[in-house]
Design an enzyme around this catalytic site. Sequence first.
Site, PDB file in Angstrom:
ATOM      1  N   LYS A   1      -8.557  64.029 -33.604  1.00 42.88           N
ATOM      2  CA  LYS A   1      -8.987  63.051 -32.600  1.00 42.88           C
ATOM      3  C   LYS A   1      -9.168  63.786 -31.274  1.00 42.88           C
ATOM      4  O   LYS A   1      -8.183  64.181 -30.651  1.00 42.88           O
ATOM      5  CB  LYS A   1      -7.956  61.933 -32.474  1.00 42.88           C
ATOM      6  CG  LYS A   1      -7.687  61.193 -33.783  1.00 42.88           C
ATOM      7  CD  LYS A   1      -6.693  60.055 -33.620  1.00 42.88           C
ATOM      8  CE  LYS A   1      -5.298  60.552 -33.320  1.00 42.88           C
ATOM      9  NZ  LYS A   1      -4.305  59.450 -33.292  1.00 42.88           N
TER      10      LYS A   1
ATOM     11  N   THR B   1      -6.016  51.549 -23.342  1.00 45.59           N
ATOM     12  CA  THR B   1      -5.933  52.460 -24.488  1.00 45.59           C
ATOM     13  C   THR B   1      -4.593  52.350 -25.201  1.00 45.59           C
ATOM     14  O   THR B   1      -4.304  53.150 -26.090  1.00 45.59           O
ATOM     15  CB  THR B   1      -6.138  53.911 -24.020  1.00 45.59           C
ATOM     16  OG1 THR B   1      -5.190  54.221 -22.991  1.00 45.59           O
ATOM     17  CG2 THR B   1      -7.548  54.112 -23.479  1.00 45.59           C
TER      18      THR B   1
ATOM     19  N   GLY C   1      -2.043  51.648 -27.800  1.00 45.52           N
ATOM     20  CA  GLY C   1      -2.082  51.353 -29.229  1.00 45.52           C
ATOM     21  C   GLY C   1      -3.295  51.865 -29.965  1.00 45.52           C
ATOM     22  O   GLY C   1      -3.509  51.486 -31.127  1.00 45.52           O
ATOM     23  N   THR C   2      -4.094  52.739 -29.363  1.00 44.32           N
ATOM     24  CA  THR C   2      -5.293  53.206 -30.057  1.00 44.32           C
ATOM     25  C   THR C   2      -4.948  54.038 -31.297  1.00 44.32           C
ATOM     26  O   THR C   2      -5.640  53.964 -32.315  1.00 44.32           O
ATOM     27  CB  THR C   2      -6.192  54.038 -29.120  1.00 44.32           C
ATOM     28  OG1 THR C   2      -5.407  55.054 -28.493  1.00 44.32           O
ATOM     29  CG2 THR C   2      -6.818  53.156 -28.064  1.00 44.32           C
ATOM     30  N   GLY C   3      -3.878  54.836 -31.211  1.00 38.09           N
ATOM     31  CA  GLY C   3      -3.485  55.634 -32.373  1.00 38.09           C
ATOM     32  C   GLY C   3      -3.057  54.770 -33.539  1.00 38.09           C
ATOM     33  O   GLY C   3      -3.450  55.002 -34.693  1.00 38.09           O
ATOM     34  N   CYS C   4      -2.251  53.754 -33.242  1.00 34.80           N
ATOM     35  CA  CYS C   4      -1.825  52.806 -34.280  1.00 34.80           C
ATOM     36  C   CYS C   4      -3.031  52.117 -34.905  1.00 34.80           C
ATOM     37  O   CYS C   4      -3.129  51.970 -36.131  1.00 34.80           O
ATOM     38  CB  CYS C   4      -0.909  51.734 -33.685  1.00 34.80           C
ATOM     39  SG  CYS C   4       0.494  52.317 -32.730  1.00 34.80           S
TER      40      CYS C   4
END
Length: 526
Positions: A189, A222, A224-227
């Site tokens: 990412k 942004t 919680g974008t990874g979750c």
Amino acid sequence: MSEMASSTPRNPSQGSVPRVLSIAGTDPSGGAGTAADTKSITAAGGYAMAVVTALVAQNTQGVRAIHTPPTEFLRQQLAAVSDDVAIDAVKTGMLGTVEIIDTVARFLDEHRPPVVVVDPVMVATSGDRLLAPDAEAAMREFCRRATVVTPNIPELAVLCETGPAKGAEEALEQARGWAKETGVAVVVKTGHLDSRRVDNIWVGSEGTTYTAQSTRVETTNTHGTGCSLSSALATRLGAGDAPGEALGWVTDWLHEAILHGSELKVGRGHGPVDHSHRARRLSADASAVAWFGPIEPLESPKALVGSAGSAPTAAVDPVGPWTTALWQASADLARQIQGSDFVAALVDGTLTGHAFNFYLGQDARYLACYSRALAALAARAVDPQDAAWWAQSSETCIVEEAALHRTWLEGRDQAPAGPVTTAYTNFLLAHTLGDDYVVGVASVLPCFWLYAQVGAGLPQVPEGHPYALWLDTYRAPGFVEATSHTLVVVEKAFEQAGPTARARAAHAYLTACRHELEFFDQAMRV
């Protein structure tokens, strides 16, 4: 996006909707953890389940406290789900301790689902380490059980036991080495790097890569974008999508969710993304309500009711009272087109390549029919000069504009016309071949006028703009002049028509404007 791998066959025991289990911590403010996972799984087309590893008191401004239930309770949650439900995919997030990691590892060893996506929550975006050294070591071992891992740049460095990558190529080298060693794919990412491009890149254990292109959104929403990415990816993989196909869908969906997150107005810190924006947009697109009601016979331009607000400034000015009334009547649609996600991304250069290519493929189909519609007007025009104009426009449509598509789409299979394209072209041909002349000219006008409006969205196309060729075509002086001349022909046709025919023509013009909005937006539905 690079070429997709073939889709993975679905497990015969799978339902039509993948059943996806999130194993993660909570977020009572709804932006991250199991709350974000549940929303993401649902948005990606799955049935969401959640097992909680930790109760986290947090909001958009930070974490206040963490309560970790006994691992025996975690084991009971996992058993309760797996004893009753067939699981198609698992996504893991915050595991926190060695004991939790070991408990989930044993569960995965005993109940191996077809897909396991691990978001190795070890390092915050700020660089703060979130796990103790022994838990980091346990997480590195745990990741070997995954189908794919989705680390941020600092977490990828922890997995590889090296320093954080300074650029995309260095990150890819780290991912290739780790994937080859472990046999587990990695999603690199690049959003944590300092660049306008924020591509997501799937790196397979055999070295194969699939790139989902995206661009940075200037926003603080942004959280919680990874979750969200990892749980949506688990869902698409669990549904049988190929790696490149799954990552492409998730990247586009998440970009839209980030783009509209600020509209939620949730919290005073780093707000959440809007997981449901795509679903609401598509729901609105599916409405079966008529776009416009009948229009009463028009004795004068003042009888054509327009928008309550002022119309946007026209890039090509109306030439008389009738075209002025038409522009005012279509004001809301002109604003919607200019403000649509597709057009905004096209103008600022952030539109993904595959969305643009889909649009161009449909536009090539459209132009073939549009040329026929213009030729039909040439045959029906009474004024020889008008007939010559429509014939010239028909030829230009085929020779010049279609050449743009051939250049861009060279080497690609010709896309079949989709339902949006077919509805629009059928509408145009029906009105130019089978209705009064004034109705036909009103039907073809939006393709001139609204494209000139979009082309004028940039006063100057920046150097290196990926869609400069397209934008230059529709902002070129020649196209602006052609639009202005077409307005003269339309104005004259309205002047010479009767009130009933004018009303049908106005209705056809507005309907064609709405078809233009649908035509642009269709690329955001794939």
